[in-house]
Write an enzyme that holds these catalytic residues in place. Sequence first.
Site, PDB file in Angstrom:
ATOM      1  N   HIS A 193       0.861  -1.196   0.000  1.00  0.00           N
ATOM      2  CA  HIS A 193       0.000   0.000   0.000  1.00  0.00           C
ATOM      3  C   HIS A 193       0.895   1.244   0.000  1.00  0.00           C
ATOM      4  CE1 HIS A 193      -3.046   2.882   1.592  1.00  0.00           C
ATOM      5  NE2 HIS A 193      -3.860   2.146   0.848  1.00  0.00           N
ATOM      6  N   ASP A 345     -10.091  -1.942   0.748  1.00  0.00           N
ATOM      7  CA  ASP A 345      -9.327  -0.839   0.183  1.00  0.00           C
ATOM      8  C   ASP A 345      -9.513  -0.768  -1.331  1.00  0.00           C
ATOM      9  OD1 ASP A 345      -6.964   1.153   0.923  1.00  0.00           O
ATOM     10  OD2 ASP A 345      -6.437   0.203  -0.971  1.00  0.00           O
TER      11      ASP A 345
END
Length: 508
Positions: A193, A345
Amino acid sequence: MEIAPLLRKCLENVIHSPPKQRSSRWISSSVPENRWNTPLASTSSPDYHVNNLCSPVLFQEALKHIPSNALTIELAPHCLLLAIIKRSLSTDCVHLNFMKRGTHNHINYFYTNLGKLYNEGANIDIMINYPQIEYPVPVSVPFISPLIASQWDHSQQWKIPTFEMFTQSGSAQQAKHEIDLNDSSEYSFIIGHQIDGRCLFPATGYLVLVWKTFAKLHNYEDYRQMSVLFEQVQIHRATICSLTTKLIFYVNILPTNGTFEIIENNTIIVTGKISLSEQLTMQKFHKHDEINSKDNNYLQTNEIYRDFNLRGYEYSGFFRGIKQINIDGTNGELTWNNDWISYLDTMLQVHLIPSKGLQLPTRIDSLRIDPKLHVESISSSSSSTCSVYVDYWNSLCFSGGIELIGLHCTGTSKKNKQQNTILESYLFTPFNNETIDNELNSCLYLILENTLTTTLSLCQIGNEKLTEEIFNFYSQQPSIKSFEYTLVTSLPAEEMNSKLNLIENLSS
């Protein structure tokens, strides 16, 4: 008796006429009970007090009128009747006296019994014994706290009650989560990420930590068996992750209404509300469009994340979960990697497709998760994918057993990355004995020197063997910010796709 007329004359000067009536709480020990209604016993007159002095004391008869659980105070120079009162009254009565013969400090003895009287429930105004205070007090007046503290007895330890003592499971309401990004950790995938050159802890990772704590509070062995509803989630700041340092999050949940907060480094970073969720309510009102795999209007994974990479979203691993999505960004497919943090996400990433620039999620109005329904929707498909549907006008997003409402993002600027220093030199190159690499570099430098723009569009015709060298050359030039590369070739489709995949991997 000769003293009676003299006492009556003196009392007439003190007790003015008319004398006060004796109340029912006034128990007389000088007048028999059968004569309490006579004029002599009905008022506090001089005759009554003379009779009180000259008549025998009917003490035992008077004590019969004192009820149990009474508070008796003896007003006398010495507590002479204390023993008689204790024997005559009930055992739950409290007996106090303000003076005692043989006491060295009569003032201390007096105030000590006043304190006992206060402890028994009697409200007394102790300030009337002192002169009135005029404010402001002089500077020379000492503090009272040292005088009080010096009298306290600190020899015994007392246990202080805390909030956890009055709850069923105090440790379950506050949980400590340590996040380690090493390869052996369950959170090692978070290193993928990457946003603007930094590894940020995902916003959905905070919610999963709260989900785990909430499941523990309700005695669930596996948090994935409990449906939850997040509301009014506010992300106050982002958290930067590192491979060398562990992150420690403290999750606090209020059992009464489900309000939670996440603390990192003594700072509140996320707040919101969590509760047990009912069945999904919005999906049945939303029209789902079927995905046509033969439709050319769908963006694929490499195309989507190439655009993300140019904007600063440098996702990798599990966080490249968008398999395909249409041009409008309203209908697509997401890859399920059996991980809730990355999948949630990915749903947030779908909201970022039509936006411009670099944005970070800061607020979520509602997020409803039904893990059982989600697993069933994935099991019904032939591959490990799940459809996603987005309504940007109403800020709604649905995928399997997940319902996301009201995602709010805040734009942020990209940091200026420092480019590696390149040392350039001008050399005379003879037009003989040249290798193909030197000739190619000379031609590419000629193009670069005569290009006054930061955006370069290059079309190569034939000679597919030089594709990688050309692309690597221009991708390393700091003056080129955007590079569009087109290859025209007569190669078969299989070889051409392999070349294109190589370029795609290099660009990402």
